[in-house]
Design a protein around this motif. Structure first.
Motif, PDB file in Angstrom:
ATOM      1  N   THR A   1     -73.059 -29.460 -35.129  1.00  0.00           N
ATOM      2  CA  THR A   1     -73.453 -28.253 -35.854  1.00  0.00           C
ATOM      3  C   THR A   1     -74.247 -28.628 -37.112  1.00  0.00           C
ATOM      4  N   TYR A   2     -73.747 -29.622 -37.802  1.00  0.00           N
ATOM      5  CA  TYR A   2     -74.414 -30.068 -39.033  1.00  0.00           C
ATOM      6  C   TYR A   2     -75.805 -30.612 -38.702  1.00  0.00           C
ATOM      7  N   ALA A   3     -75.896 -31.378 -37.629  1.00  0.00           N
ATOM      8  CA  ALA A   3     -77.190 -31.953 -37.248  1.00  0.00           C
ATOM      9  C   ALA A   3     -78.172 -30.834 -36.879  1.00  0.00           C
TER      10      ALA A   3
ATOM     11  N   ASP B   1     -88.889 -20.938 -45.369  1.00  0.00           N
ATOM     12  CA  ASP B   1     -87.594 -21.091 -46.031  1.00  0.00           C
ATOM     13  C   ASP B   1     -86.440 -20.770 -45.088  1.00  0.00           C
ATOM     14  N   THR B   2     -85.258 -21.288 -45.445  1.00  0.00           N
ATOM     15  CA  THR B   2     -84.069 -20.963 -44.666  1.00  0.00           C
ATOM     16  C   THR B   2     -83.065 -20.267 -45.575  1.00  0.00           C
ATOM     17  N   PRO B   3     -82.895 -18.953 -45.395  1.00  0.00           N
ATOM     18  CA  PRO B   3     -81.917 -18.234 -46.208  1.00  0.00           C
ATOM     19  C   PRO B   3     -80.507 -18.752 -45.902  1.00  0.00           C
ATOM     20  N   GLU B   4     -79.631 -18.713 -46.914  1.00  0.00           N
ATOM     21  CA  GLU B   4     -78.258 -19.195 -46.700  1.00  0.00           C
ATOM     22  C   GLU B   4     -77.376 -18.116 -46.085  1.00  0.00           C
ATOM     23  N   GLU B   5     -77.846 -16.883 -46.229  1.00  0.00           N
ATOM     24  CA  GLU B   5     -77.070 -15.774 -45.640  1.00  0.00           C
ATOM     25  C   GLU B   5     -78.060 -14.794 -45.028  1.00  0.00           C
ATOM     26  N   MET B   6     -77.588 -14.049 -44.066  1.00  0.00           N
ATOM     27  CA  MET B   6     -78.476 -13.010 -43.501  1.00  0.00           C
ATOM     28  C   MET B   6     -77.672 -11.804 -43.091  1.00  0.00           C
TER      29      MET B   6
ATOM     30  N   THR C   1     -88.410 -15.973 -32.705  1.00  0.00           N
ATOM     31  CA  THR C   1     -88.954 -15.622 -34.019  1.00  0.00           C
ATOM     32  C   THR C   1     -88.309 -16.442 -35.129  1.00  0.00           C
ATOM     33  N   ALA C   2     -88.894 -16.340 -36.328  1.00  0.00           N
ATOM     34  CA  ALA C   2     -88.268 -16.981 -37.482  1.00  0.00           C
ATOM     35  C   ALA C   2     -86.887 -16.393 -37.749  1.00  0.00           C
ATOM     36  N   PRO C   3     -86.748 -15.055 -37.770  1.00  0.00           N
ATOM     37  CA  PRO C   3     -85.400 -14.526 -38.047  1.00  0.00           C
ATOM     38  C   PRO C   3     -84.348 -15.051 -37.056  1.00  0.00           C
ATOM     39  N   TYR C   4     -84.724 -15.217 -35.810  1.00  0.00           N
ATOM     40  CA  TYR C   4     -83.764 -15.746 -34.824  1.00  0.00           C
ATOM     41  C   TYR C   4     -83.329 -17.164 -35.212  1.00  0.00           C
ATOM     42  N   VAL C   5     -84.296 -17.981 -35.566  1.00  0.00           N
ATOM     43  CA  VAL C   5     -83.982 -19.369 -35.921  1.00  0.00           C
ATOM     44  C   VAL C   5     -83.220 -19.418 -37.250  1.00  0.00           C
ATOM     45  N   GLN C   6     -83.677 -18.605 -38.197  1.00  0.00           N
ATOM     46  CA  GLN C   6     -83.010 -18.580 -39.496  1.00  0.00           C
ATOM     47  C   GLN C   6     -81.567 -18.112 -39.325  1.00  0.00           C
ATOM     48  N   TYR C   7     -81.375 -17.142 -38.454  1.00  0.00           N
ATOM     49  CA  TYR C   7     -80.032 -16.629 -38.225  1.00  0.00           C
ATOM     50  C   TYR C   7     -79.150 -17.694 -37.573  1.00  0.00           C
ATOM     51  N   THR C   8     -79.735 -18.450 -36.665  1.00  0.00           N
ATOM     52  CA  THR C   8     -78.990 -19.537 -36.020  1.00  0.00           C
ATOM     53  C   THR C   8     -78.529 -20.548 -37.068  1.00  0.00           C
ATOM     54  N   ASN C   9     -79.414 -20.820 -38.015  1.00  0.00           N
ATOM     55  CA  ASN C   9     -79.055 -21.753 -39.076  1.00  0.00           C
ATOM     56  C   ASN C   9     -77.917 -21.193 -39.939  1.00  0.00           C
ATOM     57  N   VAL C  10     -77.996 -19.887 -40.243  1.00  0.00           N
ATOM     58  CA  VAL C  10     -76.930 -19.262 -41.030  1.00  0.00           C
ATOM     59  C   VAL C  10     -75.603 -19.372 -40.276  1.00  0.00           C
ATOM     60  N   ARG C  11     -75.674 -19.188 -38.973  1.00  0.00           N
ATOM     61  CA  ARG C  11     -74.468 -19.298 -38.138  1.00  0.00           C
ATOM     62  C   ARG C  11     -73.891 -20.724 -38.230  1.00  0.00           C
TER      63      ARG C  11
ATOM     64  N   LEU D   1     -74.395 -22.831 -40.621  1.00  0.00           N
ATOM     65  CA  LEU D   1     -73.899 -23.020 -41.991  1.00  0.00           C
ATOM     66  C   LEU D   1     -72.531 -22.387 -42.183  1.00  0.00           C
ATOM     67  N   SER D   2     -72.345 -21.220 -41.581  1.00  0.00           N
ATOM     68  CA  SER D   2     -71.080 -20.546 -41.822  1.00  0.00           C
ATOM     69  C   SER D   2     -69.936 -21.292 -41.115  1.00  0.00           C
ATOM     70  N   VAL D   3     -70.225 -21.881 -39.961  1.00  0.00           N
ATOM     71  CA  VAL D   3     -69.211 -22.720 -39.319  1.00  0.00           C
ATOM     72  C   VAL D   3     -68.821 -23.859 -40.263  1.00  0.00           C
ATOM     73  N   LEU D   4     -69.849 -24.492 -40.814  1.00  0.00           N
ATOM     74  CA  LEU D   4     -69.586 -25.657 -41.673  1.00  0.00           C
ATOM     75  C   LEU D   4     -68.808 -25.247 -42.923  1.00  0.00           C
TER      76      LEU D   4
END
Ligand code: ARG
Length: 576
Positions: A554-556, A571-576, A450-460, A462-465
């Motif tokens: 991770t950045y890539a 959109d990609t939220p910065e936090e979730m 789902t989108a939330p799964y992918v968006q959450y992966t991106n937040v993860r 981002l938080s590492v970075l």
């Protein structure tokens, strides 16, 4: 330069044959029959004359001639039957692709392959005075995703909302409004108000059939330019467009032209004349038609027995106009499969009229959308409004966010990104021709595809970075060293790297098949691969020399997920 071309250049630079340039070598490289042999193969038959040796011997000698330093770039170099096969060292692949992604960022995957080619895309194409129902979702977002991918590959994409803004229904609306309408109420309630008086018209007309005559007369007045009729019609149109603009905004959908059916009202005569002159038309039951029985299709009706032109007539005029105005390379129609016959007829008439470009017209059909509870969009009332589906998805996302992450600020704005993304991502997840059934639980699941799964992966990611506490732009200025790259010597990294390399081909594939779901699937694959990598490998606590390469991976991932979702209008939220 694409990653494949870069890799070809690397191979070319390892080979030296008199009078053969690096570019020649690079052009000769092909894919080996099996991946086990390698990533690229150099056929040596061409060199037999110059080198006065057999291709078999040449392949073997070339393999010997490659320097030790160069050999390190490859996992294997094997000569087989006159071909020299090269398999890149996975770490060399990682080095190349990460350098490219980190340099180009959101520009990664962009190309100029479409330069000079115009693609017209007819999508959304809503009907004035009618609300957007769930059935409009697919056309709108499939068309919009194709539009964005075409642009990314350098095409001149023209987004066209071929408005359904002409036809006898406007006569009915004018009569209904004159009888029962109220301008203040219309401006307040907008499209639902128009639906209401339209329904009332049909109810009343059952007992007072003369209303239908009045409606015909009102439409005739509109056609003849009567001021009152035009004024009302313009208000209906303006209100509809204002209302849908909110949805287009939230979906990041853009159009370059809103020329719809009304625009073609005065452009049909020359087309009909041309078809008449070509002797393609005939009179059948008082109507003017193009017979298509030789092609197993019913006739394409151009003028009805009562003198009215039709949807098809306007589409023919629109096709002529688009070719003339845009000189398109292709003209796509993203319209439900129910209109298969309509487009087959239109394209056939164009072909019979000798238009060579008829072959460049493409109908991009898609299946039906329904809700889990069995509700479906029907012609009579009972429609599921797109706005309601989106609103409900946002509300449900808000509830999930409140329970999962109560401390977050801006929950509503985040829930909007998640809720809208969930609807769009799901609708683009399957092969477009499949019918789809919406379930809010499924589309909003944080661990489904789902989108939330992918968006959450991106937040993860981002938080590492963020926790690296470095300036990302400076941190990656220097290329990764061979020692640093050893941090990626694991199968999770190798899988991510091979996915990254595919991104440009995925985008071409989306266009070849007119299938945004290829990109949706790809983004899921990247997200899954990253989560595996994240689980199996330390990043922040990695040994110092591995930190930079793992952070780069991770950045890539973050860059590719964001760009991929953006192309889908998500959109990609910065936090979730
Ligand atoms: N307005 C039409 C409908 O809702 C779709 C129009 C599609 N585009 C076209 N050029 N026919 O059915």
């Amino acid at each position: 330069m694409s990653i494949n071309n870069k890799k070809k250049q690397i191979i070319a630079s390892c080979i030296s044959i008199d009078s053969i340039t690096n570019d020649d070598i690079s052009d000769l490289l092909i894919s080996p029959p099996s991946q086990d042999l390698g990533d690229f193969a150099l056929p040596c038959f061409r060199f037999a004359k110059i080198l006065k040796k057999s291709p078999l011997a040449i392949a073997e000698d070339l393999a010997q001639s490659i320097s030790e330093a160069n050999k390190n770039k490859f996992a294997s170099i094997i000569a087989v039957n006159g071909y020299l096969n090269f398999k890149f060292n996975p770490l060399e692949s990682a080095k190349q692709i990460l350098a490219e992604i980190l340099e180009k960022k959101s520009g990664f995957g962009s190309s100029t392959i479409g330069a000079g080619k115009t693609i017209c895309i007819d999508y959304s194409s809503i009907n004035i005075a009618k609300p957007l129902h769930i059935g409009h979702l697919s056309s709108t977002i499939i068309g919009s995703a194709l539009y964005k991918v075409y642009k990314k590959l350098g095409y001149n994409a023209v987004g066209i909302n071929h408005l359904g803004d002409w036809g006898t229904q406007f006569g009915k609306l004018i009569v209904a409004f004159d009888l029962w309408g109220n301008m203040a109420a219309l401006k307040k309630e907008q499209i639902p108000y128009l639906s209401k008086i339209y329904v009332k018209f049909h109810e009343e007309a059952q007992n007072q059939p003369e209303l239908n005559d009045q409606a015909r007369a009102a439409f005739k007045k509109l056609e003849d330019g009567d001021l009152h009729a035009i004024e009302l019609y313009s208000v209906f149109k303006k209100i509809t467009l204002q209302d849908v603009a909110k949805i287009y905004k939230i979906l990041h959908v853009h159009f370059d032209s809103l020329n719809g059916e009304a625009f073609f009202n005065d452009k049909m005569t020359p087309v009909i004349d041309e078809l008449n002159n070509l002797k393609l038309t005939e009179i059948s039951d008082d109507a003017l038609v193009v017979r298509l029985s030789d092609y197993d299709m019913p006739p394409c009706i151009l003028i009805r027995s009562d003198g009215a032109t039709l949807y098809a007539t306007r589409d023919l005029a629109a096709a002529y106009y688009r070719k003339e105005k845009y000189d398109f390379h292709k003209c796509l129609y993203v319209v439900a499969y129910q209109q298969n016959l309509h487009f087959k007829q239109i394209f056939k008439v164009l072909e019979l009229a000798g238009k060579k470009w008829a072959k460049d017209m493409v109908h991009v059909p898609f299946g039906m959308v329904s809700l889990e509870d069995g509700a479906m969009s029907t012609r009579k009332g009972n429609v599921i409004l797109l706005k309601d589906v989106i609103d409900k998805s946002i509300e449900k996302s808000l509830v999930i966010l409140k329970s999962k992450s109560p401390k977050l600020k801006n929950k509503r704005s985040l829930a909007t990104k998640i809720g809208v993304g969930a609807v769009v991502f799901f609708a683009l997840s399957n092969n477009r021709i499949k019918d789809i059934i919406f379930s809010y639980d499924k589309i909003l699941s944080f661990d489904g595809e789902t989108a939330p799964y992918v968006q959450y992966t991106n937040v993860r990611a981002l938080s590492v970075l963020k926790n690296m506490n470095v300036d990302l732009n400076k941190y990656f200025t220097n290329h990764l060293t061979d020692d640093e790259l050893k941090g990626l010597d694991n199968k999770e990294s190798a899988l991510l790297v091979s996915l990254f390399e595919k991104f440009p081909d995925i985008l071409s594939d989306v266009l070849d098949k007119y299938e945004p779901s290829i990109l949706t699937r790809y983004i899921i694959d990247v997200a899954k691969a990253f989560n595996k990598f994240y689980l199996e490998n330390r990043i922040l606590n990695a040994p110092d020399e591995f930190k930079r390469s793992r952070a780069a991976l991770t950045y890539a991932t973050h860059i590719i997920i964001c760009e991929g979702l953006k192309l889908l209008g998500i959109d990609t939220p910065e936090e979730m």
